[in-house]
Design an enzyme around this catalytic site. Structure first.
Site, mmCIF file in Angstrom:
data_model
loop_
_atom_site.group_PDB
_atom_site.id
_atom_site.type_symbol
_atom_site.label_atom_id
_atom_site.label_comp_id
_atom_site.label_asym_id
_atom_site.label_seq_id
_atom_site.Cartn_x
_atom_site.Cartn_y
_atom_site.Cartn_z
ATOM 1 N N ARG A 1 1.173 -0.933 -0.044
ATOM 2 C CA ARG A 1 0.196 -0.163 0.019
ATOM 3 C C ARG A 1 0.756 1.358 0.132
ATOM 4 O O ARG A 1 0.608 2.325 -0.916
ATOM 5 C CB ARG A 1 -0.875 0.032 1.568
ATOM 6 N N VAL B 1 -10.535 6.623 1.211
ATOM 7 C CA VAL B 1 -10.813 5.113 1.624
ATOM 8 C C VAL B 1 -9.387 5.152 0.689
ATOM 9 O O VAL B 1 -8.743 4.189 0.789
ATOM 10 C CB VAL B 1 -12.139 4.853 1.476
ATOM 11 N N ASN C 1 -5.988 3.894 -0.582
ATOM 12 C CA ASN C 1 -4.416 3.972 0.164
ATOM 13 C C ASN C 1 -3.199 4.718 -0.775
ATOM 14 O O ASN C 1 -3.278 4.785 -1.594
ATOM 15 C CB ASN C 1 -4.228 2.182 -0.487
ATOM 16 N N ASP D 1 -3.998 5.797 5.530
ATOM 17 C CA ASP D 1 -3.593 7.037 6.981
ATOM 18 C C ASP D 1 -2.892 8.178 6.387
ATOM 19 O O ASP D 1 -2.966 8.865 6.974
ATOM 20 C CB ASP D 1 -2.354 5.962 7.992
ATOM 21 N N ASP E 1 -9.305 -4.113 8.653
ATOM 22 C CA ASP E 1 -8.234 -5.701 9.260
ATOM 23 C C ASP E 1 -9.042 -6.379 10.051
ATOM 24 O O ASP E 1 -8.888 -7.242 10.698
ATOM 25 C CB ASP E 1 -7.501 -5.054 9.925
ATOM 26 N N ARG F 1 -11.417 -8.762 9.346
ATOM 27 C CA ARG F 1 -10.553 -9.609 9.169
ATOM 28 C C ARG F 1 -10.216 -10.021 10.782
ATOM 29 O O ARG F 1 -10.525 -12.041 10.260
ATOM 30 C CB ARG F 1 -9.479 -9.338 8.473
ATOM 31 N N ARG G 1 -11.337 -10.567 13.676
ATOM 32 C CA ARG G 1 -12.639 -10.904 14.443
ATOM 33 C C ARG G 1 -13.130 -12.547 13.401
ATOM 34 O O ARG G 1 -13.868 -13.079 13.860
ATOM 35 C CB ARG G 1 -13.807 -9.829 14.293
ATOM 36 N N HIS H 1 -2.410 0.709 8.116
ATOM 37 C CA HIS H 1 -3.676 -0.350 7.416
ATOM 38 C C HIS H 1 -2.401 -0.563 6.487
ATOM 39 O O HIS H 1 -1.964 -0.473 5.497
ATOM 40 C CB HIS H 1 -4.830 0.348 7.258
#
Length: 321
Positions: free
Chosen positions: A94, A124, A126, A129, A154, A157, A159, A181
């Site tokens: 990214r 959104v 990349n 951040d 993330d 994913r 969880r 991220h």
């Protein structure tokens, strides 16, 4: 050019109609959160095609005005979602995208700013951040109104993987990915739990041993998820589209939900003047409060290292002094 200071709570705009933008627009159409959606893209035909295609399903959803437009059409949107940017290619991180996409944002954000926009920017594209920090610096908006999708995906994913391994509904798993991220992200195991039961204890209850080994394995699986998908289908977009919908829900419904969005740091954990993902209360005014999540010593050090790396990249990209 309009200079509308008011926002329409039922209107959303999506800038960028590639895979992520189109999937996000489709998810939002089905959500019922908005009654109007405008799509923008450097290729106007692409935006028009996506608007037409999505609108053809309205008869099976909720009434919604969906159309392609330009910057003058988005000045009153409650949320502007920016997905525009170069795609991440196989083998590319990214962060490899930073120079190209910072350049794109230096074209987009000033167009929004000069129209006196007062709503919320949801970044959104990349590297999210760095681009959230870029948007914050260029837009002139309050920092609470500039949010990155961060590690919401993330964390989902993590969880989902934990739920599968532990044989429990992922919605009962409470754990966060924080930091960048990307490759330096941190799984916060020290406070992870299942319905209040510490994760180590719950693992033992399920007969799972070698906790540290499993933690490393799961963290690696989360980090590699995007690369695995890109290798197989060249792009990721459904998961992030669901994350975008979830963030919009929290804003539009003023849920005051705790989500790990990318937001500006102000000294917590020794980190300041950079945006990265930390759990925060998200509501109608954007980021209302950063949650003081507990980190153990190693997690705090890893978070600081992630922040320092992002600061260097932001400086090299010319968006930070």
């Amino acid at each position: 050019m309009t200079t509308n200071c008011d926002v329409n709570d039922r209107k959303v705009a999506v800038i960028g109609c590639g895979f992520v933008g189109a999937a996000s627009a489709f998810a939002l159409m089905q959500s019922g959160l908005f009654s109007e959606m405008v799509l923008l893209d450097a290729d106007k035909n692409k935006a028009e095609g996506e608007a037409m295609d999505i609108s053809h399903g309205e008869a099976y959803a909720r009434p919604m005005k969906i159309y392609a437009g330009d910057y003058d059409d988005i000045t009153d949107a409650a949320i502007i979602i920016i997905t525009a940017g170069a795609n991440q290619k196989p083998g590319e991180t990214r962060l490899d995208l930073v120079q190209k996409n910072v350049g794109i944002f230096k074209q987009i954000i000033p167009e929004i700013k000069k129209r006196n926009y007062k709503g919320i920017l949801l970044i959104v594209a990349n590297p999210v951040d760095i681009l959230t920090y870029t948007a914050l610096k260029l837009s002139g908006l309050p920092e609470s109104h500039v949010i990155g999708s961060g590690t919401v995906l993330d964390t989902a994913r993590l969880r989902e993987i934990l739920g599968n391994r532990l044989g429990v509904d992922s919605r009962s798993v409470h754990a966060f990915i924080v930091g960048e991220h990307g490759d330096s992200e941190i799984a916060v195991w020290s406070t992870a739990n299942v319905a209040g039961v510490p994760i180590h204890k719950f693992c033992s209850m399920r007969g799972i041993r070698n906790h540290e080994e499993h933690m490393r394995e799961i963290t690696g699986e989360v980090k590699q998820s995007a690369y695995e998908i890109i290798t197989r289908k060249k792009a990721t977009y459904y998961g992030i589209a669901m994350a975008v919908k979830r963030i919009c829900e929290a804003i539009v419904r003023d849920e005051k939900s705790v989500l790990p969005v990318s937001n500006l740091m102000h000294g917590a954990y020794g980190i300041e003047d950079i945006t990265l993902s930390m759990p925060a209360i998200v509501g109608k005014n954007g980021v209302e409060l950063q949650m003081p999540i507990s980190l153990d010593g190693n997690e705090a050090l890893a978070l600081k290292a992630s922040a320092d790396m992002l600061k260097k990249i932001a400086k090299d990209a010319g968006v930070k002094d």
